[in-house]
Design a protein around this motif. Sequence first.
Motif, PDB file in Angstrom:
ATOM      1  N   ASN A 518       0.828  -1.211   0.000  1.00 38.40           N
ATOM      2  CA  ASN A 518       0.000   0.000   0.000  1.00 38.40           C
ATOM      3  C   ASN A 518       0.858   1.254   0.000  1.00 38.40           C
ATOM      4  N   THR A 519       2.022   1.174  -0.650  1.00 42.72           N
ATOM      5  CA  THR A 519       2.913   2.325  -0.710  1.00 42.72           C
ATOM      6  C   THR A 519       2.253   3.431  -1.523  1.00 42.72           C
ATOM      7  N   ALA A 520       2.295   4.680  -1.017  1.00 44.02           N
ATOM      8  CA  ALA A 520       1.717   5.836  -1.729  1.00 44.02           C
ATOM      9  C   ALA A 520       2.773   6.909  -1.879  1.00 44.02           C
ATOM     10  N   LEU A 521       2.690   7.648  -2.958  1.00 45.20           N
ATOM     11  CA  LEU A 521       3.652   8.715  -3.199  1.00 45.20           C
ATOM     12  C   LEU A 521       3.420   9.861  -2.230  1.00 45.20           C
ATOM     13  N   ALA A 522       4.486  10.331  -1.659  1.00 41.08           N
ATOM     14  CA  ALA A 522       4.377  11.428  -0.697  1.00 41.08           C
ATOM     15  C   ALA A 522       4.802  12.762  -1.292  1.00 41.08           C
ATOM     16  N   SER A 523       5.298  12.786  -2.538  1.00 41.98           N
ATOM     17  CA  SER A 523       5.764  14.036  -3.137  1.00 41.98           C
ATOM     18  C   SER A 523       4.585  14.855  -3.630  1.00 41.98           C
ATOM     19  N   PRO A 524       4.644  16.172  -3.527  1.00 43.02           N
ATOM     20  CA  PRO A 524       3.541  17.022  -3.980  1.00 43.02           C
ATOM     21  C   PRO A 524       3.447  17.060  -5.494  1.00 43.02           C
ATOM     22  N   GLY A 525       2.290  17.374  -6.037  1.00 39.53           N
ATOM     23  CA  GLY A 525       2.091  17.476  -7.469  1.00 39.53           C
ATOM     24  C   GLY A 525       2.075  16.130  -8.135  1.00 39.53           C
ATOM     25  N   THR A 526       2.090  16.178  -9.458  1.00 38.16           N
ATOM     26  CA  THR A 526       2.090  14.943 -10.243  1.00 38.16           C
ATOM     27  C   THR A 526       3.463  14.741 -10.863  1.00 38.16           C
ATOM     28  N   PRO A 527       4.227  13.781 -10.357  1.00 38.84           N
ATOM     29  CA  PRO A 527       5.568  13.553 -10.924  1.00 38.84           C
ATOM     30  C   PRO A 527       5.472  13.098 -12.385  1.00 38.84           C
ATOM     31  N   ARG A 528       6.437  13.548 -13.177  1.00 44.35           N
ATOM     32  CA  ARG A 528       6.493  13.157 -14.585  1.00 44.35           C
ATOM     33  C   ARG A 528       7.665  12.162 -14.746  1.00 44.35           C
ATOM     34  N   ILE A 529       7.326  11.001 -15.215  1.00 42.93           N
ATOM     35  CA  ILE A 529       8.324   9.917 -15.341  1.00 42.93           C
ATOM     36  C   ILE A 529       8.486   9.554 -16.807  1.00 42.93           C
ATOM     37  N   LEU A 530       9.756   9.531 -17.245  1.00 46.17           N
ATOM     38  CA  LEU A 530      10.065   9.073 -18.597  1.00 46.17           C
ATOM     39  C   LEU A 530      10.385   7.577 -18.523  1.00 46.17           C
ATOM     40  N   LEU A 531       9.547   6.740 -19.147  1.00 39.00           N
ATOM     41  CA  LEU A 531       9.703   5.279 -19.134  1.00 39.00           C
ATOM     42  C   LEU A 531      10.203   4.814 -20.490  1.00 39.00           C
ATOM     43  N   VAL A 532      11.354   4.134 -20.517  1.00 47.51           N
ATOM     44  CA  VAL A 532      11.964   3.680 -21.770  1.00 47.51           C
ATOM     45  C   VAL A 532      12.131   2.163 -21.721  1.00 47.51           C
ATOM     46  N   ASP A 533      11.513   1.464 -22.675  1.00 49.20           N
ATOM     47  CA  ASP A 533      11.656   0.004 -22.779  1.00 49.20           C
ATOM     48  C   ASP A 533      11.279  -0.408 -24.190  1.00 49.20           C
ATOM     49  N   ASP A 534      12.083  -1.263 -24.816  1.00 46.84           N
ATOM     50  CA  ASP A 534      11.802  -1.679 -26.187  1.00 46.84           C
ATOM     51  C   ASP A 534      10.717  -2.741 -26.255  1.00 46.84           C
ATOM     52  N   GLU A 535      10.389  -3.369 -25.122  1.00 47.71           N
ATOM     53  CA  GLU A 535       9.327  -4.369 -25.084  1.00 47.71           C
ATOM     54  C   GLU A 535       8.003  -3.670 -24.779  1.00 47.71           C
ATOM     55  N   ALA A 536       7.111  -3.624 -25.761  1.00 50.25           N
ATOM     56  CA  ALA A 536       5.861  -2.879 -25.606  1.00 50.25           C
ATOM     57  C   ALA A 536       5.013  -3.413 -24.464  1.00 50.25           C
ATOM     58  N   LEU A 537       4.939  -4.738 -24.325  1.00 50.43           N
ATOM     59  CA  LEU A 537       4.108  -5.332 -23.283  1.00 50.43           C
ATOM     60  C   LEU A 537       4.606  -4.935 -21.902  1.00 50.43           C
ATOM     61  N   VAL A 538       5.933  -5.035 -21.689  1.00 49.97           N
ATOM     62  CA  VAL A 538       6.509  -4.659 -20.399  1.00 49.97           C
ATOM     63  C   VAL A 538       6.307  -3.164 -20.151  1.00 49.97           C
ATOM     64  N   ARG A 539       6.535  -2.389 -21.184  1.00 53.28           N
ATOM     65  CA  ARG A 539       6.395  -0.926 -21.039  1.00 53.28           C
ATOM     66  C   ARG A 539       4.980  -0.534 -20.643  1.00 53.28           C
TER      67      ARG A 539
END
Length: 647
Positions: A518-539
């Motif tokens: 049940n881990t929840a993000l404690a940082s304010p706002g909406t973090p922007r994450i760049l996700l890079v993976d060549d496998e579409a299913l995993v991504r």
Amino acid sequence: MSRFLNSIIDPAGLTPHGFCLAWEPGLIWLQAASDAVVALAYYSIPLALLHFVWRRRDLAFRWVFWLFAAFIMACGTTHVFGALTLWLPIYWLDGVTKAITAALSLATACILWPLIPKALALPSPEELQHVNATLRESEERFRSAMLHSAIGMALVAPSGKWLQVNEAVCQITGYEVEELLGLTFQEITYPEDLNTDLSHVAALLSGETTNYRMEKRYVRKDGSLVWVLLAVSLVRDPAGQPLYFISQIENIHERKRAEAELRESEERLRQAEKMTALGQLAGGIAHDFNNVLQAIEGSVSLIRRHSPSNATVARLTDIVEGATRRGSSVTRRLLSFARLDELRAEPIDVSAMLCDLGEVLRHTLGSNVITRVAVASGLPLMLADRGQLETVLVNLGTNARDAMPNGGILNLSATARLVVDEHHSSGLTPGPYVQLSVADTGTGMDPATLARAVEPFFTTKPQGKGTGLGLSMARGFAEQSGGILTINSELGKGTTVTVCLPAARTNAVTDLKPFTDNTALASPGTPRILLVDDEALVREVIAAQLTELGCQVIQADSGTTAIALVDAGEQIDLFVSDLSMPGMDGVALIRTLQSRGFCAPAILLTGYAAEVDSFDDSAFTLLRKPVSEAQLAEQVTALLRSVVTCG
């Protein structure tokens, strides 16, 4: 009587010889006596010749002596008739005798003259003496060369009895000269080599070959074996009968040992090449399989999150998550076998672990296997990967059960061991160790099987009952952990497998706090994450997990696309990338972005630890696939909290 004598000396009864002899009694008796003496002499000469020829059967031209004896005998007979015809008119018989004598004399003369050159060619006594002296000198040289030869030289009777040996043969065999001369070569030849040697000897005696060479082993006086190169030829007499063998015996024991060591080195090299190939295969399998597990793990966590109250869904997701963990364990064991996985060593209470494992094995191995646990007191903690160690011990227990089809006893024991020698024969470095032993009372192994027991894919189990990887993986784990694995076994007396691993430097076991779901993000706002993976299913699955955590996810299918997004002005708080990607891998991508001023924290996902062994991981956080939602959430939260502004 007087009348008989008078008739003999009465000139009136004489043959016509009397006219030639002037009827003188004295002259008549002179003729008769002379013929008699000559006849006796002639008769004695053939007897002497015959006796000489009979005693000297090696005499040249023996038949000439027989012919000459007949000629002399005929000559003697003519003299007998010369005396008889003084009183008896037996001239025809006398003539026939002379004719025979003439024929024999003519034959002897005709044969003798052509033989004279051959007879003259025969050596004189002086020449024979010189030849004999030369022969003795030659024999002495041969004897000296034989006795002082650096390699073994021997004369051996056709029966195999040693006739003469030099000092080198004694050094090779360990026997004294007198001892060897009382033995045969069969008695000191290693039994496995004897039949081959005897077949060569038979071929020599039958005339099929004139010599032979072979490598064989002698059993020395002290019972040890010595390898020799044997070269043998046969000496025959003029009649072709075997006299003795001449044997040259060269000690090649060191050469054979060097050849054995070379074969072992080549085998180790082939094994290393095989392990390298298997490692490359394992790495590829682990990467692809862990990607599949990552997709399954992430999808199941999303399903569980969206159906929290559905009991059926919860049960099914539990099953899938359990299968995923098993699949992850399989890849870890495969990588451990190939020595590509990074072991997660921790201090282990061996006593508690073996007791728990003993309970598991009692229920797993069946009632006909009695499991006993014995742990020495005061045992230090062991430093090892607990999961891998337990897997190894369970596999060894299973092997022990299979070796006891009719039941038996399985002993699990642990003792402390201290290595102080820097060049210990086991290869262990100095320090404290904990030694675990798994011993059974099963069938055991013969030396040939024992020698191959840890080879990859070698198994004695029936088709489909074993992979042949268990012991090889166990040895790989032990060596990768800084220890060793040894096996002692004897046919019919069971097997003991010993795993010796380093002791921990601390005697305190730290309890690790598990991640929560049940881990929840404690940082304010909406973090922007760049996700890079060549496998579409995993991504897609990871993106969904990050979105569920309250993040805005920008996806890229390659390093080039990610760089283009950053260059286009995308604001990024966190970077998550697969490590192994075509073209540009994750590490190269991070370095490229950092060189352009990108300073957001980064997480790299990898299928196995060997991919990053050569990289400095201070620039990123490493997570190994499959990554659970809780692990991902914890790392994302921790990194977002630590974000600082780059100057």
